[in-house]
Design a protein around this motif. Structure first.
Motif, PDB file in Angstrom:
ATOM      1  N   LEU A  54      11.726 -88.139 -14.732  1.00 49.82           N
ATOM      2  CA  LEU A  54      10.414 -88.133 -14.091  1.00 49.82           C
ATOM      3  C   LEU A  54      10.387 -89.135 -12.953  1.00 49.82           C
ATOM      4  CD1 LEU A  54       8.119 -87.971 -17.260  1.00 49.82           C
ATOM      5  CD2 LEU A  54       8.384 -86.180 -15.532  1.00 49.82           C
ATOM      6  N   ALA A  57       4.818 -88.692  -8.697  1.00 51.41           N
ATOM      7  CA  ALA A  57       4.200 -87.621  -7.899  1.00 51.41           C
ATOM      8  C   ALA A  57       5.120 -86.423  -7.660  1.00 51.41           C
ATOM      9  CB  ALA A  57       3.685 -88.160  -6.569  1.00 51.41           C
ATOM     10  N   LEU A  58       6.176 -86.317  -8.446  1.00 55.78           N
ATOM     11  CA  LEU A  58       7.078 -85.175  -8.313  1.00 55.78           C
ATOM     12  C   LEU A  58       7.041 -84.345  -9.594  1.00 55.78           C
ATOM     13  CD1 LEU A  58      10.193 -86.823  -6.602  1.00 55.78           C
ATOM     14  CD2 LEU A  58       8.407 -85.432  -5.521  1.00 55.78           C
ATOM     15  N   ALA A  59       6.908 -83.027  -9.441  1.00 54.65           N
ATOM     16  CA  ALA A  59       6.885 -82.131 -10.596  1.00 54.65           C
ATOM     17  C   ALA A  59       8.304 -81.931 -11.119  1.00 54.65           C
ATOM     18  CB  ALA A  59       6.266 -80.801 -10.209  1.00 54.65           C
ATOM     19  N   ARG A  60       8.455 -82.013 -12.440  1.00 59.98           N
ATOM     20  CA  ARG A  60       9.763 -81.842 -13.064  1.00 59.98           C
ATOM     21  C   ARG A  60       9.705 -80.715 -14.089  1.00 59.98           C
ATOM     22  NH1 ARG A  60      12.524 -84.217  -9.235  1.00 59.98           N
ATOM     23  NH2 ARG A  60      12.836 -86.470  -9.449  1.00 59.98           N
ATOM     24  N   THR A  79       4.413 -83.916 -14.567  1.00 57.55           N
ATOM     25  CA  THR A  79       4.233 -84.747 -13.372  1.00 57.55           C
ATOM     26  C   THR A  79       3.795 -86.141 -13.787  1.00 57.55           C
ATOM     27  OG1 THR A  79       3.457 -82.758 -12.216  1.00 57.55           O
ATOM     28  CG2 THR A  79       3.186 -84.852 -11.086  1.00 57.55           C
ATOM     29  N   TRP A  80       4.490 -87.132 -13.251  1.00 60.18           N
ATOM     30  CA  TRP A  80       4.185 -88.531 -13.549  1.00 60.18           C
ATOM     31  C   TRP A  80       3.530 -89.178 -12.321  1.00 60.18           C
ATOM     32  CZ3 TRP A  80       8.250 -92.853 -12.725  1.00 60.18           C
ATOM     33  CH2 TRP A  80       7.688 -94.097 -13.018  1.00 60.18           C
ATOM     34  N   SER A  86      -2.656 -93.572  -9.583  1.00 59.35           N
ATOM     35  CA  SER A  86      -3.008 -92.424 -10.417  1.00 59.35           C
ATOM     36  C   SER A  86      -4.507 -92.365 -10.554  1.00 59.35           C
ATOM     37  CB  SER A  86      -2.357 -92.551 -11.798  1.00 59.35           C
ATOM     38  OG  SER A  86      -2.993 -93.580 -12.549  1.00 59.35           O
TER      39      SER A  86
END
Length: 462
Positions: A54, A57-60, A79-80, A86
């Motif tokens: 993770l 702000a990036l989708a995994r 997404t973290w 946040s």
């Protein structure tokens, strides 16, 4: 924005990681589970099998496995959002899986086993407020946006979420703080021959603040309408076309229409949008003397609806002389939001004389649709903000209105103190009272019980 002063009292809570399903109950294409708190990242790593670590702000892409058999149950996107960037100001994880309640509940159950606890209603937004990400008016706007029923309500809530009300209050508070600072300086340095502010100047500054707050207080009338909508009663004698007019405004055959007077015996209600403002229409039984028990009960309900309505449409029949009971209804509505509708104008009859009433009169034909657009325009002009009044940065709930009203009371007391030549030390007490009320509006100083009442009205997961 600085963290809320009460955040220190919330340290034990803030050290907990919370979890909740953030999408509505039931099945759907996507369901989201949220985690927020210091252990959100490690709990998410325990719940998911990630193809890559993770990153903020990036989708995994991730897989959800059965904890007993280790077989794959579902695929998900995680997404973290790293603190403090946040929504809550803490580490926040959003897991978007397929919207199966079984899968979502499994994720929550596993998160609880790894040390999270179930979030209270509104706790994610409460943490955003306590961390200083948003102020209290913005937090309330989040709830308003979720509850909005029309695009106009959503736009207003979005403006409030963006800080429209806070921006409107800020210069007023600044002016008040400057006045307090000058008066404090005059007291602190009295021995150094610092000139005291003349009484006339103090009153002028108080009046300037009062004018801005009075405008803000007046915005509540429109803000309440935007937030909660209005109830409009359609009243009149039997067979003047109330139900037909009701159906025209609803744009479907909702109420039964016949040529027989007294057909409507109970209240018929329907909710519509008028220029983005929710409007509950109430079709009432015709007002007349009746010996029929059922109709008499309906007429009594009609009178109650008339008394309770925010807006009243008095329907009369075009070309028919105004009856005494109709004139009495019109007279009783003096000072209220009301409109006279001359229905059946398609019969090309002469105008009715409506006496000395100052109410607007609109001609319609419920049968042909003639004049219905004019009626909607007339109604909209009655519910929109007054000309010259801002439609953004408005008060939308009673708590906000009470804070501004009490702030104004403090200014009135301060001005009276000036007139009595009260020492500035005492005058400052009233000015600080006003400042506290403005701080409570945005949440800079707010009692715990008020915060609990506000956030308990949110849905779980927000």
């Amino acid at each position: 924005m600085q963290p809320h002063p009460q955040v220190a009292e919330q340290e034990s809570i803030a050290h907990e990681t919370i979890v909740a399903i953030s999408t509505p109950p039931g099945r759907g294409g996507i369901g989201i589970v949220r985690l927020s708190g210091p252990h959100a990242l490690e709990i998410a790593n325990a719940l998911l099998t990630l193809r890559s670590p993770l990153a903020h702000a990036l989708a995994r892409f991730a897989e959800i496995h059965d904890p007993e058999s280790n077989s794959k149950l579902d695929e998900a996107i995680a997404t973290w959002f790293a603190k403090p960037k946040s929504y809550t100001g803490e580490d926040l994880i959003e897991i978007a899986a397929h919207g199966s309640p079984v899968i979502l509940e499994l994720l929550v159950r596993l998160a609880l086993q790894h040390g999270a606890r179930l979030a209270r209603p509104g706790e994610f937004t409460e943490r955003a407020f306590l961390s200083g990400r948003i102020d209290l008016t913005q937090a309330e706007a989040v709830r308003d946006l979720i509850e909005s029923q029309t695009l106009y309500q959503a736009r207003t809530a979005a403006e409030q979420m963006d800080g429209a009300l806070s921006r409107r209050i800020r210069p007023v508070k600044q002016t008040l703080v400057e006045l307090i600072a000058v008066l404090e300086a005059g007291i602190d340095f009295a021995e150094d021959d610092v000139d005291l502010m003349p009484d006339a100047e103090i009153v002028t500054r108080i009046d300037t603040i009062s004018v801005d707050l009075e405008k803000l207080a007046r915005s509540f009338e429109h803000g309440r309408i935007v937030h909660s909508g209005l109830t409009m009663a359609i009243v009149g004698r039997p067979n003047v076309g109330k139900s037909s007019l009701f159906n025209r405004l609803v744009e479907r055959e909702r109420a039964i229409v016949t040529a027989t007077p007294g057909t409507t015996r109970d209240l018929v209600t329907e909710r519509v949008s008028l220029g983005g403002i929710p409007l509950e229409l109430v079709d009432t039984a015709g007002l007349r003397e009746s010996t029929d028990e059922a109709e008499s009960i309906g007429i009594q309900k009609s009178r109650e609806a008339l008394a309770d309505a925010d807006l009243v449409l008095v329907v009369i029949e075009a070309g028919v002389p105004l009856r005494e009971d109709e004139a009495q209804i019109i007279q009783s509505l003096a000072g209220r939001k009301a409109l006279i509708v001359r229905n059946k104008i398609d019969l090309d009859l002469e105008d009715n004389a409506v006496g000395e009433s100052t109410m607007a009169v609109v001609g319609t034909s419920a049968r042909t649709g003639q004049g219905i657009d004019d009626l909607r325009a007339a109604l909209l002009s009655m519910v929109r903000a007054p000309t010259g009044e801002s439609e953004s940065g408005i008060l939308t709930n009673l708590r906000q209105h009470q804070a501004v009203t009490e702030a104004l009371s403090g200014l009135v007391a301060a001005e009276e103190a000036v007139a009595r030549k009260t020492p500035h030390e005492m005058l400052l007490l009233d000015l600080y009272s006003t400042l506290r009320q403005l701080d409570s509006l945005t949440g800079e100083t707010t009692a715990d019980d008020i915060l609990n009442r506000i956030f308990s009205t949110f849905c779980i997961g927000k």
